[in-house]
Design a protein around this motif. Structure first.
Motif, PDB file in Angstrom:
ATOM      1  N   CYS A  17       5.607   5.913   0.617  1.00  0.00           N
ATOM      2  CA  CYS A  17       4.521   5.824   1.077  1.00  0.00           C
ATOM      3  C   CYS A  17       3.586   4.882   1.697  1.00  0.00           C
ATOM      4  N   GLY A 243       1.049   4.105  -8.072  1.00  0.00           N
ATOM      5  CA  GLY A 243       2.414   4.179  -7.312  1.00  0.00           C
ATOM      6  C   GLY A 243       3.581   4.190  -8.184  1.00  0.00           C
ATOM      7  N   TRP A 319      -0.006  11.955  -5.040  1.00  0.00           N
ATOM      8  CA  TRP A 319      -0.399  11.211  -6.485  1.00  0.00           C
ATOM      9  C   TRP A 319      -1.672  12.353  -6.936  1.00  0.00           C
ATOM     10  N   ASP A 327      -2.613  10.739   2.077  1.00  0.00           N
ATOM     11  CA  ASP A 327      -1.198  10.600   2.001  1.00  0.00           C
ATOM     12  C   ASP A 327      -0.746  11.778   0.955  1.00  0.00           C
ATOM     13  N   GLU A 362       6.703  10.588  -3.623  1.00  0.00           N
ATOM     14  CA  GLU A 362       5.965   9.559  -4.292  1.00  0.00           C
ATOM     15  C   GLU A 362       6.791   9.009  -5.318  1.00  0.00           C
ATOM     16  N   ASN A 363       7.413   9.822  -6.196  1.00  0.00           N
ATOM     17  CA  ASN A 363       8.158   9.168  -7.204  1.00  0.00           C
ATOM     18  C   ASN A 363       9.408   9.562  -7.608  1.00  0.00           C
ATOM     19  N   ASP A 389       3.567   9.459   7.622  1.00  0.00           N
ATOM     20  CA  ASP A 389       2.905   8.982   6.241  1.00  0.00           C
ATOM     21  C   ASP A 389       1.954   7.872   6.305  1.00  0.00           C
ATOM     22  N   HIS A 460      -3.277   5.949  -2.612  1.00  0.00           N
ATOM     23  CA  HIS A 460      -2.847   6.087  -4.020  1.00  0.00           C
ATOM     24  C   HIS A 460      -3.934   5.869  -5.111  1.00  0.00           C
TER      25      HIS A 460
END
Ligand SMILES: [Zn+2]
Length: 505
Positions: A17, A243, A319, A327, A362-363, A389, A460
């Motif tokens: 991101c 994040g 997020w 985002d 994101e994760n 992005d 975020h």
């Protein structure tokens, strides 16, 4: 090292991101306004390669395709991208991978792509991590009591129910952490104090995001019981930036959280006074079993070479703290709207334009990894890939990662976006995080670099809300994406694979 390990390592260093570690382009300031589409003629044309002599230069003038003018005009007057972001954030809400909101986002995307007229719309299953934040709080204990604005980093373990309390030991960087005497760290809470620098290209993010990814491991190796870090952000609001973070096998998993910038600066000043500073924090975070999500895909089928693909990517997950408007709601809307405008031309491009709304950027990047795996047999048919992005920031520069043989077609595409105020920079594109597996597979990549001056004020955070999206700027992004998509899908030339020596980051 296996290819998969290399990919994961690249993922960690690239950080999701962001315009992570994008070097500062040598370019003029972006123009304040979008000029009207150029009315150039073939007689004014110069050799396309002339623009390659400068790192950032106005590309050569080439004959224009009237469809490009139509797309750029439609993006200015008929774009529905902003409404699409509003629909996503208002109808779906927070949509962290694995959550109920994530499932609702997949359903929204299927509905929306069909509504926009895209073809072959489908959800391709991806299993994603399912991490939940839970309740969280932070407190300065000494030299006096004060509430701290904190939030868990994504993937962090929770604290014990009563929280965690300890003395702060402040360090600036991972190198400083590695050099510290274990005795000074054992049993304490490590506080990483490095600030992020505001830049128009977002390069300040990549310089400190490694702390977020690897700080907990570095601190745990020295016996720390927890980690706090100054938020990776450029604002001074009392809103912490979350994040992704990571753990390593055989290193104790310690809780990790970000402090809002003013709170981090307070801690730094107090530590600077030389007195012991104690904090406590409580995180209710937990990791649940993997959950089902999906990459959502839709296409504009090519008229002549439908099996050759120009990929337009963005990520559907976001997020949980905010609405995920910048985002990456803005990116999703930009690529879907670009495809809709191409459909509106009434004529199909030579090749297929494929929109991919990736899961779990994101994760975990599980969506990106699954896409490359599921489509391994056709990756060599991917002509060009891009990812949006970076919110709704105007595109100011374009770069390509292409073989030398494809440089002329890249420069022709660059010339077509120049009326939108976009410079051509011959430095290689790097691609967004979801393009890492395609980059590794030698797929040509184009970057549309957006103005990131203010992006990391809200990135975020709970402040990532619809009001941060600027319609006019988003529409310029749509025009750029639509132009690149059309021109690459229509180009007579086939894009060569990117040789390995050019792909080294
Ligand atoms: Zn993103």
């Amino acid at each position: 090292m296996s290819a998969r390990s290399a990919l994961l390592l690249a993922t960690l260093s690239l950080t999701a991101c962001s315009a992570a570690e994008i070097p500062t382009p040598e370019r003029a300031a972006p123009p304040a306004a979008v000029p009207a589409p150029a009315t150039t003629t073939a007689s004014a044309a110069a050799p396309a390669t002339a623009s390659a002599s400068a790192s950032a230069a106005a590309p050569a003038v080439v004959p224009r395709d009237p469809n490009v003018d139509k797309l750029q005009s439609a993006a200015q007057t008929d774009s529905r991208a902003y409404d699409m972001v509003r629909s996503l954030v208002d109808e779906v809400g927070p949509r962290l991978a694995g959550s109920l909101g994530d499932k609702a986002a997949v359903a929204w995307a299927l509905r929306t792509l069909k509504d926009k007229g895209l073809e072959n719309v489908r959800a391709e299953k991806v299993m994603v991590p399912h991490w939940e934040r839970g309740q969280e709080s932070g407190r300065l204990v000494a030299p006096y009591a004060h509430t701290l604005a904190i939030t868990a980093l994504g993937g962090s373990v929770g604290t014990p129910p009563k929280g965690l309390e300890g003395e702060i030991v402040m360090v600036e960087s991972l190198d400083a952490m590695a050099a510290m005497d274990e005795a000074k760290v054992k049993g304490k809470i490590v506080f990483f104090s490095a600030p992020m620098t505001r830049t128009s290209d977002g390069s300040g993010y990549g310089k400190v995001a490694g702390i977020r990814h690897r700080g907990a491991v570095a601190a745990a190796k020295k016996g720390a019981i927890g980690v706090l870090l100054r938020s990776i952000g450029t604002d001074h609001d009392r809103l912490p930036h979350t994040g992704a973070m990571g753990y390593e096998k055989d290193v104790p998993k310690i809780p990790a959280a970000a402090l809002a910038v003013p709170d981090a600066e307070l801690l730094a000043r107090l530590v600077g006074q030389g007195k012991p500073v104690r904090v406590s924090f409580s995180l209710g975070a937990k990791l649940l079993p993997d959950a089902e999500s999906a990459n959502v895909i839709g296409e504009v089928k090519g008229r002549e070479k439908p099996d050759e693909i120009v990929l337009l990517g963005a990520h559907l997950d976001a997020w949980d703290l905010g609405q995920g408007a910048i985002d990456d709601g803005a990116g999703c809307a930009a690529v879907v709207e670009a495809a809709r405008l191409v459909l509106g031309l009434g004529t199909r491009p030579r090749r297929t334009i494929r929109v991919v709304l990736f899961a779990n950027e994101e994760n975990g990047l599980r969506g990106a990894v699954a896409y490359a795996k599921d489509h391994a047999a056709e990756l060599d048919k991917h002509q060009l890939a891009l990812e949006i992005d970076l919110g709704s920031g105007r595109v100011h520069t374009t770069r390509f990662l292409v073989a030398d043989a494809s440089r002329p077609v890249a420069e022709r595409i660059a010339s077509l976006v120049s009326p939108l105020g976009i410079q051509y920079d011959k430095a290689p594109a790097r691609g967004g995080a979801d393009l890492i597996p395609l980059h590794a597979a030698a797929v040509p990549i184009v970057d549309l670099h957006q103005d990131a001056t203010n992006y990391f004020d809200v990135h975020h955070t709970a402040n990532d809300t619809l009001d941060k999206v600027t319609k006019e700027d988003l529409d310029q992004v749509v025009g750029a994406v639509a132009t690149v998509a059309w021109a690459a899908a229509e180009a007579p030339e086939t894009f060569a694979r990117v040789p390995e020596e050019l792909r080294k980051r």
